[in-house]
Enzyme design. Structure first.
Site, PDB file in Angstrom:
ATOM      1  N   ASP A  74      -1.757  -8.192   2.331  1.00 23.57           N
ATOM      2  CA  ASP A  74      -1.101  -7.501   1.210  1.00 23.57           C
ATOM      3  C   ASP A  74      -0.022  -6.580   1.773  1.00 23.57           C
ATOM      4  O   ASP A  74      -0.115  -5.354   1.702  1.00 23.57           O
ATOM      5  CB  ASP A  74      -2.118  -6.720   0.384  1.00 23.57           C
ATOM      6  CG  ASP A  74      -1.563  -6.330  -0.988  1.00 23.57           C
ATOM      7  OD1 ASP A  74      -0.375  -6.637  -1.258  1.00 23.57           O
ATOM      8  OD2 ASP A  74      -2.299  -5.736  -1.784  1.00 23.57           O
ATOM      9  N   CYS A  77       1.365  -3.103   0.315  1.00 25.45           N
ATOM     10  CA  CYS A  77       0.449  -2.475  -0.630  1.00 25.45           C
ATOM     11  C   CYS A  77       0.592  -0.959  -0.477  1.00 25.45           C
ATOM     12  O   CYS A  77       0.703  -0.446   0.638  1.00 25.45           O
ATOM     13  CB  CYS A  77      -0.979  -2.913  -0.348  1.00 25.45           C
ATOM     14  SG  CYS A  77      -2.148  -2.361  -1.596  1.00 25.45           S
ATOM     15  N   PRO A 294      -5.745   7.939  -2.386  1.00 27.45           N
ATOM     16  CA  PRO A 294      -6.566   7.791  -3.588  1.00 27.45           C
ATOM     17  C   PRO A 294      -8.045   7.698  -3.264  1.00 27.45           C
ATOM     18  O   PRO A 294      -8.432   7.238  -2.183  1.00 27.45           O
ATOM     19  CB  PRO A 294      -6.053   6.470  -4.178  1.00 27.45           C
ATOM     20  CG  PRO A 294      -5.642   5.684  -2.974  1.00 27.45           C
ATOM     21  CD  PRO A 294      -5.090   6.687  -1.996  1.00 27.45           C
ATOM     22  N   GLY A 295      -8.865   8.116  -4.211  1.00 28.61           N
ATOM     23  CA  GLY A 295     -10.301   7.917  -4.098  1.00 28.61           C
ATOM     24  C   GLY A 295     -10.704   6.651  -4.818  1.00 28.61           C
ATOM     25  O   GLY A 295      -9.891   5.752  -5.050  1.00 28.61           O
ATOM     26  N   SER A 296     -11.957   6.549  -5.198  1.00 24.85           N
ATOM     27  CA  SER A 296     -12.416   5.409  -5.982  1.00 24.85           C
ATOM     28  C   SER A 296     -12.034   5.629  -7.445  1.00 24.85           C
ATOM     29  O   SER A 296     -11.454   6.653  -7.818  1.00 24.85           O
ATOM     30  CB  SER A 296     -13.935   5.276  -5.870  1.00 24.85           C
ATOM     31  OG  SER A 296     -14.567   6.363  -6.543  1.00 24.85           O
ATOM     32  N   HIS A 318      -5.708   5.807   4.053  1.00 28.19           N
ATOM     33  CA  HIS A 318      -5.000   5.295   2.870  1.00 28.19           C
ATOM     34  C   HIS A 318      -5.848   5.395   1.615  1.00 28.19           C
ATOM     35  O   HIS A 318      -5.394   5.049   0.527  1.00 28.19           O
ATOM     36  CB  HIS A 318      -4.573   3.848   3.094  1.00 28.19           C
ATOM     37  CG  HIS A 318      -5.627   2.809   2.798  1.00 28.19           C
ATOM     38  ND1 HIS A 318      -6.902   2.868   3.314  1.00 28.19           N
ATOM     39  CD2 HIS A 318      -5.580   1.683   2.040  1.00 28.19           C
ATOM     40  CE1 HIS A 318      -7.600   1.817   2.885  1.00 28.19           C
ATOM     41  NE2 HIS A 318      -6.821   1.083   2.108  1.00 28.19           N
TER      42      HIS A 318
END
Length: 400
Positions: A74, A77, A294-296, A318
């Site tokens: 990817d 991304c 970012p988190g989940s 990341h």
């Protein structure tokens, strides 16, 4: 940094910001430490977990070479985040948030294999084909239809609120099928080239291309094209998000926008020499550089400022990083516990888990918060790499 490992057989040491690493990822790091084209050390970020060939959340430096699998499939991304001046209280009603989310989904193609009905125009296609011709079917009809689409897996669209009480918009997406084809095309060339010259690798997945070789030069060129495509992909989706959000909250002002990649290679100066830095599931964190971690889907995300730590090749994590494989999450978690983790957040129902197009009789819980590492622990492990600037928590989540 949590630990440094230097075995007698290693060419270079492994330096890790991840305290506990799964055996598969640790073996991949050891394979990198034996790699003939790599220099200085292998750096593992705190979100490190097993990938293909190289751990996701890994950073390596090559001398005059590129490793397609150390960038990944990817290519490009990454993340885009936009800060607004809208108070989060303006979106207190979950029905209002759901209406905005549904409009996003109506206007942005979402999901694996979902694209526009018609090819999209972008001058990047024409300039690429004009300069390089049609190479390995890149910039094809599928790529044109995929431009401005989210994709599947862990890609997402979110409405978030900062601890200061302001609304943010965020996207996680990349180059779609284009990056996958570029990686596979050049990885096959790398394997054949390494076999021809009898290059010894601990894992053939780590096949590399000398940059002076035509294939190495062309990989780097096509990777840069995928990066431009990925950024344009996110830009188009964010423009739709902003115009849609304005329809619901007309008084909105957009204050700043941050866009970053976390799967790419770049020639940079480190330790007094020019090296090809590969960041696979890792983000550039040069001194003063803004980034997004970012988190989940049910936990916080962070806007961060890089500290330029040379030991990580000026990089950081990341995201939160997986702690469970997709299959393990789908078979080991329950919908009830995942629903509790998403309380107060607008999101869609869990769908059936599919592998190779066939339903497996279980729900797809692979992106649930419990499948990921705790984001606050990941951030705490890299405070020598970044300085958190803004903490964001989700109000509405649209997954790919």
């Amino acid at each position: 940094m949590k630990w440094i490992k230097q075995e007698e057989s290693y060419r270079i040491p492994v330096k890790s910001w991840c305290a506990d690493i799964e055996p598969g990822a640790l073996q991949q790091a050891a394979n990198l430490a034996l790699h003939p084209a790599l220099a200085h050390h292998v750096a593992l970020m705190p979100d490190c977990h097993q990938g293909y060939g190289m751990p996701i959340g890994g950073v390596v430096a090559a001398r005059d070479a590129v490793i397609p699998s150390a960038v990944g499939v990817d290519i490009g991304c990454g993340m885009t985040a936009v800060e607004t001046d809208v108070p989060a209280e303006r979106l207190a009603d979950m029905r209002f948030r759901r209406a905005i989310q549904e409009k996003f989904k109506e206007r942005i193609p979402v999901g694996e294999g979902v694209s526009h009905d018609r090819p999209q125009n972008w001058e990047g296609f024409e300039s690429y084909l004009e300069e390089y011709g049609k190479t390995a079917d890149f910039a094809n009809t599928l790529d044109r239809r995929n431009l401005g689409t989210l994709g599947g897996g862990n890609h997402f669209i979110e409405i978030q609120k900062s601890d200061a009480g302001k609304v943010w918009l965020m996207i996680h997406s990349g180059s779609r099928n284009l990056g996958k084809r570029i990686e596979e095309f050049y990885h096959n060339k790398a394997r054949k080239l390494n076999e021809r010259y009898h290059v010894k690798l601990a894992d053939p997945e780590l096949a590399f291309l000398p940059i002076q070789e035509e294939a190495g030069h062309n990989y780097f060129r096509d990777m840069l094209f995928a990066l431009r495509y990925a950024r344009e992909n996110r830009r188009r989706m964010m423009n739709i998000m902003k115009s849609t959000f304005l329809e619901f909250v007309p008084e909105t002002a957009f204050l700043r926008e941050i866009d970053i990649h976390h799967n790419y290679a770049a020639f940079e100066e480190h330790f007094g020499e020019k090296l090809c830095i590969h960041r696979k599931g890792a983000t550039s964190a040069k001194s003063g550089e803004l980034g997004i971690i970012p988190g989940s889907m049910g936990t916080a995300s962070y806007i961060v400022r890089g500290l330029g730590n040379p030991e990580s090749f000026m990089s950081c994590s990341h995201g939160a990083g997986r702690r469970m494989s997709r299959i393990a999450a789908c078979t080991g978690l329950s919908a009830e516990e995942c629903n509790r983790a998403m309380a107060g957040i607008v999101c869609e129902r869990w769908k059936p888990y599919r592998k190779h197009g066939k339903a497996k009789g279980v729900l797809d819980l692979s992106e649930a918060p419990q499948a990921y590492k705790a984001i606050d622990e990941v951030i705490a492990a890299e405070l020598d790499l970044i300085e958190p600037q803004v903490r964001l928590t989700p109000l509405a989540v649209l997954k790919g």
